[in-house]
Design a protein around this motif. Structure first.
Motif, short mmCIF file in Angstrom:
data_model
loop_
_atom_site.label_atom_id
_atom_site.label_comp_id
_atom_site.label_asym_id
_atom_site.label_seq_id
_atom_site.Cartn_x
_atom_site.Cartn_y
_atom_site.Cartn_z
N LYS A 105 0.86 -1.19 0.00
CA LYS A 105 0.00 0.00 0.00
C LYS A 105 0.89 1.23 0.00
O LYS A 105 1.75 1.37 0.88
CB LYS A 105 -0.92 0.00 1.22
N THR A 106 0.71 2.12 -1.00
CA THR A 106 1.45 3.37 -1.08
C THR A 106 0.46 4.51 -1.25
O THR A 106 -0.74 4.28 -1.45
CB THR A 106 2.42 3.36 -2.27
N PRO A 107 0.92 5.75 -1.21
CA PRO A 107 0.00 6.87 -1.47
C PRO A 107 -0.62 6.82 -2.86
O PRO A 107 -1.65 7.46 -3.10
CB PRO A 107 0.90 8.10 -1.31
N ASP A 108 -0.03 6.05 -3.78
CA ASP A 108 -0.55 5.94 -5.14
C ASP A 108 -1.62 4.86 -5.30
O ASP A 108 -2.33 4.83 -6.30
CB ASP A 108 0.58 5.65 -6.13
N GLY A 109 -1.72 3.94 -4.32
CA GLY A 109 -2.69 2.87 -4.45
C GLY A 109 -2.18 1.58 -3.86
O GLY A 109 -1.29 1.57 -3.00
N PHE A 110 -2.71 0.47 -4.36
CA PHE A 110 -2.44 -0.85 -3.79
C PHE A 110 -1.87 -1.76 -4.87
O PHE A 110 -2.36 -1.79 -6.01
CB PHE A 110 -3.73 -1.45 -3.23
N PHE A 111 -0.84 -2.54 -4.51
CA PHE A 111 -0.19 -3.49 -5.40
C PHE A 111 -0.36 -4.89 -4.84
O PHE A 111 -0.16 -5.11 -3.65
CB PHE A 111 1.29 -3.16 -5.53
N ALA A 112 -0.71 -5.84 -5.70
CA ALA A 112 -0.86 -7.24 -5.28
C ALA A 112 -0.19 -8.17 -6.27
O ALA A 112 -0.34 -8.00 -7.49
CB ALA A 112 -2.33 -7.60 -5.15
N TYR A 113 0.55 -9.14 -5.74
CA TYR A 113 1.20 -10.16 -6.57
C TYR A 113 1.08 -11.50 -5.85
O TYR A 113 1.51 -11.65 -4.70
CB TYR A 113 2.67 -9.83 -6.79
N VAL A 114 0.48 -12.49 -6.50
CA VAL A 114 0.31 -13.82 -5.94
C VAL A 114 0.64 -14.85 -7.00
O VAL A 114 0.11 -14.80 -8.11
CB VAL A 114 -1.13 -14.05 -5.43
N ASP A 115 1.53 -15.78 -6.68
CA ASP A 115 1.89 -16.88 -7.58
C ASP A 115 1.98 -18.14 -6.75
O ASP A 115 2.81 -18.25 -5.85
CB ASP A 115 3.23 -16.58 -8.26
N HIS A 116 1.11 -19.12 -7.04
CA HIS A 116 1.12 -20.39 -6.31
C HIS A 116 1.77 -21.51 -7.13
O HIS A 116 1.62 -22.68 -6.79
CB HIS A 116 -0.30 -20.79 -5.93
N ALA A 117 2.49 -21.13 -8.19
CA ALA A 117 3.13 -22.14 -9.03
C ALA A 117 4.53 -21.72 -9.45
O ALA A 117 4.99 -22.05 -10.54
CB ALA A 117 2.28 -22.41 -10.27
N ALA A 118 5.23 -21.00 -8.58
CA ALA A 118 6.59 -20.57 -8.89
C ALA A 118 7.56 -21.75 -8.73
O ALA A 118 7.53 -22.43 -7.69
CB ALA A 118 7.01 -19.43 -7.98
N PRO A 119 8.40 -22.02 -9.70
CA PRO A 119 9.35 -23.12 -9.56
C PRO A 119 10.33 -22.89 -8.41
O PRO A 119 10.73 -21.75 -8.14
CB PRO A 119 10.10 -23.13 -10.90
N CYS A 120 10.71 -23.98 -7.73
CA CYS A 120 11.79 -23.91 -6.75
C CYS A 120 12.54 -25.24 -6.80
O CYS A 120 12.07 -26.21 -7.40
CB CYS A 120 11.29 -23.59 -5.35
N THR A 121 13.70 -25.28 -6.20
CA THR A 121 14.51 -26.49 -6.22
C THR A 121 13.94 -27.52 -5.26
O THR A 121 13.14 -27.22 -4.39
CB THR A 121 15.96 -26.17 -5.84
N GLU A 122 14.40 -28.77 -5.43
CA GLU A 122 13.94 -29.86 -4.58
C GLU A 122 14.72 -29.94 -3.27
O GLU A 122 14.37 -30.74 -2.39
CB GLU A 122 14.06 -31.19 -5.32
N ASP A 123 15.74 -29.12 -3.11
CA ASP A 123 16.56 -29.16 -1.91
C ASP A 123 15.93 -28.32 -0.81
O ASP A 123 15.50 -27.18 -1.05
CB ASP A 123 17.97 -28.64 -2.20
N GLU A 124 15.90 -28.87 0.41
CA GLU A 124 15.46 -28.07 1.54
C GLU A 124 16.53 -27.05 1.91
O GLU A 124 17.73 -27.31 1.77
CB GLU A 124 15.15 -28.98 2.74
N THR A 125 16.11 -25.90 2.35
CA THR A 125 17.04 -24.84 2.72
C THR A 125 17.75 -25.20 4.02
O THR A 125 17.10 -25.53 5.01
CB THR A 125 16.30 -23.51 2.91
#
Length: 275
Positions: free
Chosen positions: A46-66
């Protein structure tokens, strides 16, 4: 996405900050599911200019645990959200977020934010550590630059238990020298207030059903309670498993403290009953 209710290792890390001077409230969350090679990315601003939203439930990641040692780096495969933490998880010295997210509907957000823990607690939920303190850095939203100097919250939560199976109301609130976490679920509830120079106070939590102005209460014991309220500044939703996750940036007062933060609900119709 991992099927709802499936037990699988997951890693959630989040950074949130509010800077009243520049009129910005920012939050970013990464949740990695290494066994599925997928990550969830959430960014809301939320900024003085308005509201920004970004949602991705399918972003690739590696198979290694952090690795969970004294230096941890969490990221999706493309590095859209990149978190790091210095020091042991329960005794972090610093954390950092580098982000560049782009949404067709909202535009582009870039963030380079550094966090310094001042207050920290683990144990509200198994595998979860929460910290509060100053956050500084640069934020750019659709070309407009903001220099952030505010207070915020950082958390890590690693678990194998399935996520988003239990209805909840959850508040993370912060101010100068104070941090508050409140969790209400059907079976029980709990929360705490951290203050610089004072012992941690834990107790039973009650959060009023969703509304524009919600009562908050922590009962520490007989005739010992702290009560206040949270007022919604900006509300938003995220579709999840055929349901709706409800989020809100809020201002709050609790125990004489003026706070800012987030108050989120998952399946409130089950937790509070149909309105």
């Amino acid at each position: 996405m991992p099927p709802q209710g499936l037990e699988t290792p997951s890693e959630s890390v989040m950074l949130s900050v509010s800077d009243e001077h520049v009129g910005v409230h920012f939050t970013a969350r990464l949740c990695r599911y290494p066994a599925y090679r997928v990550a969830w990315l959430w960014t809301h601003v939320k900024t003085p200019d308005g509201f920004f939203a970004y949602v991705d439930h399918a972003a690739p990641c590696t198979e290694d645990e952090t690795p969970i040692g004294n230096l941890a780096h969490y990221a999706d495969a493309a590095g859209v959200l990149r978190f790091s933490r210095e020091g042991a998880s329960e005794d972090a010295r610093a954390a950092h977020l580098a982000a560049r997210v782009s949404s067709r509907e909202s535009g582009v957000v870039e963030a380079d934010l550094a966090f310094r823990p001042a207050l920290m607690r683990a144990g509200l939920l198994e595998g979860r550590v929460e910290a509060f303190g100053p956050i500084e850095g640069d934020l750019r939203v659709n070309g407009r630059a903001f220099r952030i100097r505010g207070v915020g919250q950082f958390h890590e939560q690693r678990q194998t238990e399935a996520r988003f199976t239990t209805p909840f109301a959850f508040a993370s609130l912060w101010g100068e020298g104070v941090g508050v976490t409140l969790l209400q679920i059907p079976e029980d509830s709990g929360g705490y207030i951290l203050q610089q120079g004072a012992s941690t106070r834990t107790g039973r939590v009650r959060i009023a059903p969703p509304s524009a102005n919600r009562t908050l209460r922590i009962d520490f014991g007989a005739n010992d309670a702290m009560e206040g309220h949270a007022v919604i500044e900006t509300a938003y939703t995220i579709p999840l498993y055929g349901q709706t996750w409800h989020g809100a940036f809020v201002t709050a007062e609790l125990g004489g403290h003026r706070l800012r933060g987030s108050l989120n609900d998952w399946r409130p119709e089950v937790l509070f009953g149909a309105s």
